[in-house]
Motif scaffolding. Structure first.
Motif, PDB file in Angstrom:
ATOM      1  N   LYS A 149     -17.219  37.744 -22.116  1.00 28.76           N
ATOM      2  CA  LYS A 149     -16.172  37.414 -23.083  1.00 28.76           C
ATOM      3  C   LYS A 149     -14.784  37.393 -22.458  1.00 28.76           C
ATOM      4  O   LYS A 149     -13.975  36.518 -22.753  1.00 28.76           O
ATOM      5  N   TRP A 150     -14.503  38.339 -21.560  1.00 29.23           N
ATOM      6  CA  TRP A 150     -13.135  38.372 -20.989  1.00 29.23           C
ATOM      7  C   TRP A 150     -12.921  37.237 -20.013  1.00 29.23           C
ATOM      8  O   TRP A 150     -11.811  36.709 -19.883  1.00 29.23           O
ATOM      9  N   GLU A 151     -13.989  36.852 -19.329  1.00 26.63           N
ATOM     10  CA  GLU A 151     -13.907  35.664 -18.464  1.00 26.63           C
ATOM     11  C   GLU A 151     -13.533  34.438 -19.307  1.00 26.63           C
ATOM     12  O   GLU A 151     -12.725  33.598 -18.895  1.00 26.63           O
ATOM     13  N   ILE A 152     -14.118  34.360 -20.497  1.00 27.39           N
ATOM     14  CA  ILE A 152     -13.870  33.208 -21.366  1.00 27.39           C
ATOM     15  C   ILE A 152     -12.463  33.266 -21.978  1.00 27.39           C
ATOM     16  O   ILE A 152     -11.749  32.264 -22.015  1.00 27.39           O
ATOM     17  N   VAL A 153     -12.049  34.459 -22.401  1.00 32.68           N
ATOM     18  CA  VAL A 153     -10.713  34.600 -23.003  1.00 32.68           C
ATOM     19  C   VAL A 153      -9.613  34.324 -21.970  1.00 32.68           C
ATOM     20  O   VAL A 153      -8.577  33.738 -22.283  1.00 32.68           O
ATOM     21  N   ARG A 154      -9.831  34.743 -20.742  1.00 34.39           N
ATOM     22  CA  ARG A 154      -8.904  34.437 -19.658  1.00 34.39           C
ATOM     23  C   ARG A 154      -8.583  32.946 -19.590  1.00 34.39           C
ATOM     24  O   ARG A 154      -7.473  32.545 -19.317  1.00 34.39           O
ATOM     25  N   GLU A 155      -9.630  32.126 -19.809  1.00 31.18           N
ATOM     26  CA  GLU A 155      -9.457  30.674 -19.715  1.00 31.18           C
ATOM     27  C   GLU A 155      -9.011  30.057 -21.025  1.00 31.18           C
ATOM     28  O   GLU A 155      -8.365  29.021 -21.051  1.00 31.18           O
TER      29      GLU A 155
END
Ligand code: 5GP
Ligand code: MG
Ligand code: MG
Length: 178
Positions: A149-155
């Motif tokens: 999820k944090w990888e996705i939110v970063r982008e």
């Protein structure tokens, strides 16, 4: 706007147990689990604990840059694989979209002369040209896993996930310090 599918931990557990049950009813118990980094690591760990398989290997390969945007060729970063000769191998990832990653990893594994290779992912996209041997559910949306999820939110800061405000604060501080 991207539509997301956001499985809860409960569903991940359900998926892993369902896949394990299906493998057992096929009399398929692998000797070695190969996890595709990084999304396959947690599913592989869960599967190794359910089945009692201590032998794990890893392949670091990436096709995707981000949500719905893909590199036009595979990037193999590293192959942490040995001793697959005459072994039954299960290759695990979190999701198969086009099927290219599983195909590609299958070709790498084949060079190590295993006796049998099967593939498993928790989810598969309906348009995948090669379904994994084992999967839990077909999903036609972009999946946000508890582990990415944090990888996705970063982008994409619009991604609808829990505890986002705290993460964005951390991100802000990191960027200020760098
Ligand atoms: P494929 O090569 O089958 O097109 O893509 C598989 C790889 O892309 C997986 O290892 C996974 O990391 C990533 N991927 C594909 N679809 C999704 C998705 O819906 N959500 C997430 N988080 N990753 C995906
Ligand atoms: Mg991933
Ligand atoms: Mg991946």
């Amino acid at each position: 706007m991207v539509e997301y599918y956001i499985p809860k931990w409960e569903e991940i557990e359900e998926g892993i147990l369902t896949i394990s049950e299906r493998m057992l009813s096929d009399d398929f118990v692998p000797d070695v689990i190969v996890a595709i980094l990084t999304g396959g690591v947690i599913p592989a760990k869960l599967m190794s604990d359910v089945l009692g398989i201590k032998s794990m290997r890893y392949i670091d390969v990436k096709f995707y840059k981000g949500v719905n945007s893909r590199e036009n060729k595979p990037i193999v970063r590293a192959v942490y694989v040995d001793n697959l000769e005459n072994k039954k191998v299960l290759v695990i990832d979190d999701v198969s979209d086009t099927g290219e990653t599983l195909d590609f990893v299958g070709n790498i594994i084949a060079m190590f002369n295993p006796s049998l290779v099967r593939t498993a992912t928790i989810f598969v996209k309906p348009w995948s040209r090669k379904y994994p041997d084992y999967y839990y559910k077909v999903v036609d949306k972009w999946i946000i896993f508890p582990w990415d999820k944090w990888e996705i939110v970063r982008e994409n800061t619009e991604a609808p996930v829990d505890k986002k405000e705290r993460f964005l604060e951390i991100l802000k501080k990191l960027r200020k310090n760098s």
